[in-house]
Design a protein around this motif. Structure first.
Motif, short mmCIF file in Angstrom:
data_model
loop_
_atom_site.label_atom_id
_atom_site.label_comp_id
_atom_site.label_asym_id
_atom_site.label_seq_id
_atom_site.Cartn_x
_atom_site.Cartn_y
_atom_site.Cartn_z
N HIS A 1 0.87 -1.24 -0.01
CA HIS A 1 0.09 -0.07 -0.11
C HIS A 1 1.02 1.24 -0.08
O HIS A 1 1.93 1.33 0.73
CB HIS A 1 -0.95 -0.04 1.22
CG HIS A 1 -1.85 1.10 1.19
ND1 HIS A 1 -1.72 2.24 1.38
CD2 HIS A 1 -3.26 0.92 0.74
CE1 HIS A 1 -2.79 3.03 0.98
NE2 HIS A 1 -3.79 2.24 0.83
N PHE A 2 0.49 2.01 -0.91
CA PHE A 2 1.40 3.32 -1.21
C PHE A 2 1.61 4.03 0.31
O PHE A 2 2.70 4.75 0.47
CB PHE A 2 0.37 4.42 -2.23
CG PHE A 2 1.34 5.53 -2.68
CD1 PHE A 2 2.45 5.61 -3.20
CD2 PHE A 2 0.83 6.76 -2.01
CE1 PHE A 2 2.90 6.56 -3.56
CE2 PHE A 2 1.63 8.01 -2.59
CZ PHE A 2 2.42 7.92 -3.44
N SER A 3 0.71 4.43 0.99
CA SER A 3 0.79 4.96 2.45
C SER A 3 1.07 4.32 3.65
O SER A 3 1.82 4.62 4.54
CB SER A 3 -0.20 6.10 2.73
OG SER A 3 -1.18 5.47 2.51
N THR A 4 0.54 3.11 3.71
CA THR A 4 0.65 2.43 4.98
C THR A 4 1.60 1.26 4.80
O THR A 4 1.82 0.66 5.88
CB THR A 4 -0.72 1.59 5.35
OG1 THR A 4 -1.16 0.83 4.20
CG2 THR A 4 -1.72 2.73 5.39
N GLY A 5 2.07 0.78 3.61
CA GLY A 5 2.94 -0.41 3.62
C GLY A 5 2.33 -1.75 3.58
O GLY A 5 3.00 -2.74 3.88
N VAL A 6 0.99 -1.98 4.19
CA VAL A 6 0.50 -3.19 3.85
C VAL A 6 0.66 -3.82 2.58
O VAL A 6 0.55 -3.43 1.63
CB VAL A 6 -1.10 -3.10 4.33
CG1 VAL A 6 -1.82 -4.08 4.31
CG2 VAL A 6 -1.34 -2.22 5.89
N PRO A 7 0.79 -5.33 2.81
CA PRO A 7 1.06 -6.10 1.36
C PRO A 7 -0.23 -5.98 0.95
O PRO A 7 -1.24 -6.24 1.55
CB PRO A 7 1.72 -7.28 2.09
CG PRO A 7 2.19 -7.14 3.44
CD PRO A 7 1.33 -6.00 4.13
N LEU A 8 -0.21 -6.14 -0.44
CA LEU A 8 -1.39 -6.08 -1.36
C LEU A 8 -1.14 -7.12 -2.41
O LEU A 8 0.14 -7.25 -2.86
CB LEU A 8 -1.84 -4.83 -2.08
CG LEU A 8 -1.81 -3.51 -1.30
CD1 LEU A 8 -2.18 -2.13 -2.06
CD2 LEU A 8 -3.31 -3.89 -0.16
#
Length: 82
Positions: A21-28
């Motif tokens: 994720h662009f702002s949170t860094g969560v894997p997508l």
């Protein structure tokens, strides 16, 4: 008729791609068919593509190889009469 991907082209992924994720860094996982917009050109073999939600908020931006993208068209092509 040959169409080429250019700056601001609308494209779709031809295969699943791992991202963050662009702002949170969560894997997508960006799934095959995910639509994005080209925001930078890399020598014609790769493109920086921004993926956004329906409200226009970017959730991923990453370089994608040209062979993993399909150019999308919003209007029909005009054909010259023979």
């Amino acid at each position: 008729m040959k169409s080429e991907i250019q700056m601001h082209s609308l494209v779709a992924l031809l295969e699943d791609v791992s991202a963050r994720h662009f702002s949170t860094g969560v894997p997508l996982v960006l799934c095959r068919g995910q639509i994005g917009t080209v925001v930078m050109l890399y020598n014609g073999s790769a493109f920086e593509v921004e993926f956004s939600d329906a409200q226009g908020r970017a959730f991923a931006m990453m370089p994608i190889l040209a062979e993993k993208l399909m150019l999308l068209h919003e209007a029909p092509a005009v054909v010259a009469s023979v």
